[in-house]
Design an enzyme around this catalytic site. Structure first.
Site, PDB file in Angstrom:
ATOM      1  N   CYS A   1       0.819  -1.225   0.000  1.00 40.25           N
ATOM      2  CA  CYS A   1       0.000   0.000   0.000  1.00 40.25           C
ATOM      3  C   CYS A   1       0.849   1.270   0.000  1.00 40.25           C
ATOM      4  O   CYS A   1       0.396   2.330  -0.419  1.00 40.25           O
ATOM      5  CB  CYS A   1      -0.929   0.006   1.202  1.00 40.25           C
TER       6      CYS A   1
ATOM      7  N   HIS B   1      -3.851   6.986   1.345  1.00 39.36           N
ATOM      8  CA  HIS B   1      -4.042   5.682   0.703  1.00 39.36           C
ATOM      9  C   HIS B   1      -5.445   5.201   1.050  1.00 39.36           C
ATOM     10  O   HIS B   1      -5.875   5.280   2.204  1.00 39.36           O
ATOM     11  CB  HIS B   1      -2.981   4.696   1.217  1.00 39.36           C
TER      12      HIS B   1
ATOM     13  N   ASN C   1      -9.987  -0.889  -2.208  1.00 39.81           N
ATOM     14  CA  ASN C   1      -8.570  -0.634  -1.901  1.00 39.81           C
ATOM     15  C   ASN C   1      -7.736  -1.217  -3.039  1.00 39.81           C
ATOM     16  O   ASN C   1      -7.715  -2.433  -3.225  1.00 39.81           O
ATOM     17  CB  ASN C   1      -8.241  -1.306  -0.561  1.00 39.81           C
TER      18      ASN C   1
HETATM   19  O1  UT7 Z   1      -4.497  -1.323   2.737  1.00 38.14           O
HETATM   20  C1  UT7 Z   1      -3.747  -2.003   3.675  1.00 38.14           C
HETATM   21  C2  UT7 Z   1      -4.149  -1.651   5.024  1.00 38.14           C
HETATM   22  N1  UT7 Z   1      -5.394  -2.287   5.338  1.00 38.14           N
HETATM   23  C3  UT7 Z   1      -6.169  -1.744   6.234  1.00 38.14           C
HETATM   24  O2  UT7 Z   1      -5.863  -0.703   6.736  1.00 38.14           O
HETATM   25  C4  UT7 Z   1      -7.398  -2.516   6.680  1.00 38.14           C
HETATM   26  C5  UT7 Z   1      -7.613  -2.316   8.145  1.00 38.14           C
HETATM   27  N2  UT7 Z   1      -8.709  -3.070   8.686  1.00 38.14           N
HETATM   28  C6  UT7 Z   1      -9.997  -2.876   8.362  1.00 38.14           C
HETATM   29  O3  UT7 Z   1     -10.279  -2.074   7.502  1.00 38.14           O
HETATM   30  C7  UT7 Z   1     -11.061  -3.613   9.123  1.00 38.14           C
HETATM   31  O4  UT7 Z   1     -10.476  -4.332  10.198  1.00 38.14           O
HETATM   32  C8  UT7 Z   1     -11.888  -4.594   8.230  1.00 38.14           C
HETATM   33  C9  UT7 Z   1     -12.798  -3.789   7.320  1.00 38.14           C
HETATM   34  C10 UT7 Z   1     -10.965  -5.461   7.436  1.00 38.14           C
HETATM   35  C11 UT7 Z   1     -12.757  -5.485   9.099  1.00 38.14           C
HETATM   36  O5  UT7 Z   1     -13.582  -4.728   9.933  1.00 38.14           O
HETATM   37  P1  UT7 Z   1     -13.673  -5.083  11.498  1.00 38.14           P
HETATM   38  O6  UT7 Z   1     -14.651  -4.144  12.055  1.00 38.14           O
HETATM   39  O7  UT7 Z   1     -12.287  -5.066  12.055  1.00 38.14           O
HETATM   40  O8  UT7 Z   1     -14.289  -6.540  11.477  1.00 38.14           O
HETATM   41  P2  UT7 Z   1     -13.716  -7.900  12.085  1.00 38.14           P
HETATM   42  O9  UT7 Z   1     -12.626  -8.425  11.244  1.00 38.14           O
HETATM   43  O10 UT7 Z   1     -13.455  -7.726  13.541  1.00 38.14           O
HETATM   44  O11 UT7 Z   1     -14.970  -8.843  11.934  1.00 38.14           O
HETATM   45  C12 UT7 Z   1     -16.202  -8.575  12.640  1.00 38.14           C
HETATM   46  C13 UT7 Z   1     -17.221  -9.647  12.253  1.00 38.14           C
HETATM   47  C14 UT7 Z   1     -16.687 -11.065  12.368  1.00 38.14           C
HETATM   48  O12 UT7 Z   1     -17.747 -11.874  12.800  1.00 38.14           O
HETATM   49  P3  UT7 Z   1     -17.897 -12.304  14.348  1.00 38.14           P
HETATM   50  O13 UT7 Z   1     -16.629 -13.033  14.679  1.00 38.14           O
HETATM   51  O14 UT7 Z   1     -18.039 -11.031  15.100  1.00 38.14           O
HETATM   52  O15 UT7 Z   1     -19.124 -13.158  14.338  1.00 38.14           O
HETATM   53  C15 UT7 Z   1     -16.326 -11.435  10.954  1.00 38.14           C
HETATM   54  O16 UT7 Z   1     -16.407 -12.810  10.712  1.00 38.14           O
HETATM   55  O17 UT7 Z   1     -17.584  -9.478  10.860  1.00 38.14           O
HETATM   56  C16 UT7 Z   1     -17.393 -10.725  10.171  1.00 38.14           C
HETATM   57  N3  UT7 Z   1     -16.993 -10.417   8.799  1.00 38.14           N
HETATM   58  C17 UT7 Z   1     -17.886 -10.192   7.812  1.00 38.14           C
HETATM   59  N4  UT7 Z   1     -19.225 -10.199   7.793  1.00 38.14           N
HETATM   60  C18 UT7 Z   1     -19.814  -9.920   6.620  1.00 38.14           C
HETATM   61  C19 UT7 Z   1     -15.741 -10.277   8.307  1.00 38.14           C
HETATM   62  N5  UT7 Z   1     -15.796  -9.962   7.004  1.00 38.14           N
HETATM   63  C20 UT7 Z   1     -17.120  -9.906   6.677  1.00 38.14           C
HETATM   64  C21 UT7 Z   1     -17.795  -9.615   5.480  1.00 38.14           C
HETATM   65  N6  UT7 Z   1     -19.150  -9.648   5.496  1.00 38.14           N
HETATM   66  N7  UT7 Z   1     -17.154  -9.322   4.338  1.00 38.14           N
END
Ligand code: UT7
Length: 335
Positions: free
Chosen positions: A114, A262, A292
């Site tokens: 990135c 970014h 992204n």
């Molecule tokens: O470009 C490089 C740098 N990258 C970044 O900066 C990305 C940084 N991180 C993020 O943007 C966020 O952490 C994400 C968007 C990737 C994820 O969001 P989050 O609020 O951190 O969600 P999480 O990973 O903690 O997941 C929360 C819940 C989980 O379910 P449970 O365990 O709470 O039941 C996941 O399984 O959301 C679930 N989940 C989804 N649900 C529906 C994960 N992905 C999805 C999805 N659709 N696509």
């Protein structure tokens, strides 16, 4: 000693629009979750056979060259940033030299994910400053879609990333009050595996391991991201590196005319905007449309902002990036 400035910008994204609704047909996800957590509404995916990382980069480069008003024979060097190259080796830089029919100039491939475009810009800046080169073509391009796990297992990563390319011509500037004022690069390899694609590689999993084991549940050749950990680090590092750039030039937050972060996640960009108390006019985001696009995200956003007249001569433009590595960086530019 010279300065370097961006004299031409271009971008290319594939026509194929993939909405959140489209993804919900492939995996257990939904528009509400994706928009709420990331701000993304749709992204572009290459239709197989129509484009590669290189061909997208070449299309973006042609626009940048034309806008820079130079002949392609005036390009002295190529820098290509990507984590999704056409081949394991050689890198796409030489493919650009071939496809654009450039002279046998040097072609450098860099990774840095990135932060790839900011790293590329910084490298170009050094070559121009010293007088070694006059015009450098830099490209950030990514074809993510065919390397993502498009099942529910991979949904935490695959809904975020999109395909596209951005390019810039960096040229010699004799007015030292203009152009790239400074760049600031960092890394912290301690967290290398928190956002990574491990295989195939010569470290943990060789191609021969994958073939030998032939395990349909093998996840090692899909990208892994510890989303929350990456998010927490991103907001801290973005803030630090923007401040570092401003301080190095005795500038204030109020001096920023345009911040192009970014496009990792709209929530990260909004957090930074609030932290620095920037208005909507001072920050450009387009992750809603493209997802992204890693090394391509800053040059695509910069090109769009410039095309829309949001960047004018004399403006202070700040680029900032954070991603896999971890790597992060910023560039402070007087347009
Ligand atoms: O470009 C490089 C740098 N990258 C970044 O900066 C990305 C940084 N991180 C993020 O943007 C966020 O952490 C994400 C968007 C990737 C994820 O969001 P989050 O609020 O951190 O969600 P999480 O990973 O903690 O997941 C929360 C819940 C989980 O379910 P449970 O365990 O709470 O039941 C996941 O399984 O959301 C679930 N989940 C989804 N649900 C529906 C994960 N992905 C999805 C999805 N659709 N696509």
């Amino acid at each position: 000693m010279f300065h370097s400035k961006i004299t031409g910008l271009g971008f290319y994204v594939p026509d194929n629009v993939v909405t959140n609704e489209d993804l919900s047909q492939l995996m257990d996800t939904n528009d509400e979750w994706i928009q709420e957590r990331t701000g993304i509404q749709e992204r572009r995916h290459v239709i197989r056979g129509e484009d590669t990382t290189t061909t997208m980069g070449v299309k973006a480069a042609k626009i940048a060259i034309e806008r820079a008003n130079i002949d392609k024979d005036e390009i002295d060097f190529i820098i290509f940033a990507t984590l999704s190259p056409d081949y394991y080796f050689p890198g796409p830089g030489v493919l650009v030299q071939r496809d654009l029919g450039l002279k046998t100039v040097g072609a450098l491939d860099i990774r840095n994910q990135c932060s790839g475009f900011v790293y590329a810009l910084s490298i170009a800046d050094q070559y121009i400053k010293t007088g070694m080169y006059k015009n450098i073509l830099i490209i950030g391009s990514e074809l993510h879609s065919h390397g993502l796990d498009m099942t529910t297992r991979g949904r935490g990563v695959s809904v975020i990333f999109g395909d596209g390319a951005g390019a810039a011509i960096i040229s010699r500037e004799t007015d030292l009050s203009k152009g790239i004022l400074s760049t600031h690069l960092h890394s912290e390899g301690q967290h290398a595996e928190e956002l990574a694609l491990i295989a195939p590689g010569m470290g943990k999993r060789w191609v021969t391991d994958i073939i030998h084991e032939n395990d349909p549940n093998d996840e090692s050749y899909f990208p892994y991201m510890n989303g929350q950990f990456v998010f927490k680090n991103a907001v801290v590092r973005f803030t630090e590196v923007i401040n570092e750039g401003l301080q190095a030039n005795q500038l204030e937050v109020a001096d920023i005319n345009m911040l192009i972060p970014h496009q990792a996640n709209l929530r990260i960009a909004q957090f930074i905007q609030q932290k620095f108390r920037l208005t909507d006019d001072q920050v450009y985001n387009n992750i809603m449309k493209y997802g992204n696009t890693t090394a391509a995200s800053i040059p695509i956003a910069l090109t769009e902002a410039w095309e829309q007249g949001k960047i004018k001569e004399g403006d202070l433009v700040v680029l900032a990036a954070f991603g896999s590595g971890f790597t992060w960086g910023s560039a402070i530019i007087r347009w």
